[in-house]
Design a protein around this motif. Structure first.
Motif, PDB file in Angstrom:
ATOM      1  N   LYS A 123       1.014  -1.359  -0.120  1.00 33.62           N
ATOM      2  CA  LYS A 123      -0.295  -0.068   0.324  1.00 33.62           C
ATOM      3  C   LYS A 123       0.760   1.086  -0.250  1.00 33.62           C
ATOM      4  O   LYS A 123       0.499   1.923  -0.530  1.00 33.62           O
ATOM      5  CB  LYS A 123      -0.895   0.467   1.178  1.00 33.62           C
ATOM      6  N   GLY A 124       2.072   1.104   0.640  1.00 33.08           N
ATOM      7  CA  GLY A 124       2.747   2.270   0.456  1.00 33.08           C
ATOM      8  C   GLY A 124       3.009   2.720   1.508  1.00 33.08           C
ATOM      9  O   GLY A 124       3.346   3.875   1.439  1.00 33.08           O
ATOM     10  N   ILE A 125       2.379   2.463   2.784  1.00 32.47           N
ATOM     11  CA  ILE A 125       2.157   3.535   3.853  1.00 32.47           C
ATOM     12  C   ILE A 125       3.753   3.072   4.879  1.00 32.47           C
ATOM     13  O   ILE A 125       3.709   2.450   5.543  1.00 32.47           O
ATOM     14  CB  ILE A 125       1.079   2.796   4.916  1.00 32.47           C
ATOM     15  N   GLU A 126       4.862   4.313   4.548  1.00 30.49           N
ATOM     16  CA  GLU A 126       5.418   3.638   4.974  1.00 30.49           C
ATOM     17  C   GLU A 126       6.242   5.175   5.313  1.00 30.49           C
ATOM     18  O   GLU A 126       6.071   5.772   4.588  1.00 30.49           O
ATOM     19  CB  GLU A 126       6.811   2.757   3.726  1.00 30.49           C
ATOM     20  N   TYR A 127       7.157   5.015   6.967  1.00 27.68           N
ATOM     21  CA  TYR A 127       7.489   6.252   7.102  1.00 27.68           C
ATOM     22  C   TYR A 127       8.851   6.208   8.048  1.00 27.68           C
ATOM     23  O   TYR A 127       9.193   5.403   8.943  1.00 27.68           O
ATOM     24  CB  TYR A 127       6.666   7.037   7.690  1.00 27.68           C
ATOM     25  N   MET A 128      10.241   7.404   8.485  1.00 29.29           N
ATOM     26  CA  MET A 128      10.898   7.009   9.126  1.00 29.29           C
ATOM     27  C   MET A 128      10.288   7.591  10.477  1.00 29.29           C
ATOM     28  O   MET A 128       9.968   8.746  11.076  1.00 29.29           O
ATOM     29  CB  MET A 128      12.234   8.172   8.642  1.00 29.29           C
TER      30      MET A 128
END
Ligand code: NAD
Length: 330
Positions: A123-128
């Motif tokens: 889904k592309g829900i990625e974060y640092m």
């Protein structure tokens, strides 16, 4: 009827030409409307799609796509991801069948991998979280899970197949894969004549290598589906003969599974088989089953003879010569 052809990058135009030649030789009533997309198009235009491409797919509903490269580190979107989202193609379907004449460790493989195409870790829900910690979210919904599982059982029913295997890791991912499995069980109840099997993904990889003949239709969430489908391609000797269909409620986009092969682009030695098999899948879905089988049989005969085949499968023929040999068989 009209259908959209996207030649794509690298070897794409060469293998798309093969599709056009075969369409003409078989006198199929398909008029290809060609649109450019991909990295090469983006370098000159700063857009990944030619204007009008999206509207054309909306209008004609059917598309056949060559491989497209994504320019790395430029902020361009992947053409594949953009098309998948735009046309809500929720199912990725990959039939995996052995080809006589292709070097492979197994014979008589006949599986179908059905992969959920819209959610999960992709889904592309990625974060640092901080410089040394990243988080990615595995999103699974009941709606998408039920939809893909129903597609798998319907596919089994329509194609006279007897078993659907759900691939999961619900023993560890109790909520996400648990929800997928719950949806699978709910849907399976509506198909009492089709065996429903559940296999944990790691065991599945081993079982596929040890006993591929015990499986029939496989259904999986996005990430496992991506990995296991390449494992399946390995069972039939690689990606050279792997077509796929991206199926939505309204739109269907067919493609070869391999990439744009920049190392051999422009030399007229690319193997067009996977795109031709994707075209056969498209013909089948259009109701042109006889034509689809004719194309598959002609291709299989040329490959089995092994005389006029491209270098990747041990021959010396060009893409054009290989295509011509298929046309002669037709
Ligand atoms: P690739 O599949 O393009 O190539 C891997 C190897 O297989 C290369 O040696 C290539 O020469 C060979 N090969 C692939 N298709 C062939 C064919 N039809 N005939 C003969 N040989 C063939 O994989 P890659 O090098 O990892 O990727 C190249 C580019 O393709 C990347 O930009 C990638 O993003 C893109 N890609 C696109 C798709 C797609 O559009 N569906 C899929 C995978 C990769």
């Amino acid at each position: 009827m009209k259908a959209v052809l996207i030649p794509g990058d690298g070897i794409g135009p060469e293998i798309a030409k093969s599709v056009e030649n075969i369409t003409e030789a078989m006198k199929l009533d398909i008029e290809w409307i060609t649109y450019q997309a991909g990295a090469e198009y983006a370098t000159t235009t700063k857009e990944v799609f030619e204007p009008g491409l999206v509207d054309a797919i909306k209008e004609y509903k059917w598309a056949l796509k060559g491989p497209t490269a994504t320019p790395i580190g430029t902020g361009f979107r992947s053409v594949n991801v953009a098309l998948r989202q735009q046309f809500a193609t929720y199912a990725n379907v990959r039939p995996i069948r052995s080809f006589k004449g292709i070097d492979s460790k197994y014979e008589n493989i006949d599986l179908v991998m059905i992969r959920e195409n819209t959610e999960d870790l992709y889904k592309g829900i990625e974060y640092m979280i901080n410089d040394n910690m990243a988080n990615g979210i595995k999103l699974i919904t009941r709606e998408a899970s039920e939809k893909i599982c129903r597609y798998a059982f319907e596919y089994a029913k329509m194609n006279n197949r007897h078993k659907v295997t759900a691939i999961h890791k619900a023993n560890i991912m109790k909520y996400t894969d648990g929800l997928f499995l719950e949806a699978f069980r709910d849907v399976a109840r509506d198909y009492p004549n089709i065996e429903a099997q559940e296999v944990i993904v790691d065991n599945m990889c081993m079982q596929l290598v040890l006993r591929p003949e015990t499986f029939d239709v496989l259904v999986a969430p996005n990430l496992y589906g991506d990995i296991v489908s390449d494992l399946c391609a390995g069972l039939i000797g690689g990606l050279g003969f792997a077509p796929s269909g991206n199926i939505g409620d309204e739109y269907r986009i067919y493609e070869a599974v391999h990439g744009s092969a920049p190392d051999i682009a422009g030399q007229n030695i690319a193997n067009p088989s996977a795109l031709l098999l994707a075209f056969a899948l498209m013909l089948e879905a259009m109701g042109k089953l006889e034509e689809a089988n004719q194309l598959r049989d002609a291709l299989a005969a040329v490959v089995e003879e092994g005389k006029i085949v491209t270098p990747d499968i041990g021959g010396t023929a060009t893409t054009t010569e290989f295509t011509q040999a298929i046309i002669e068989k037709l």
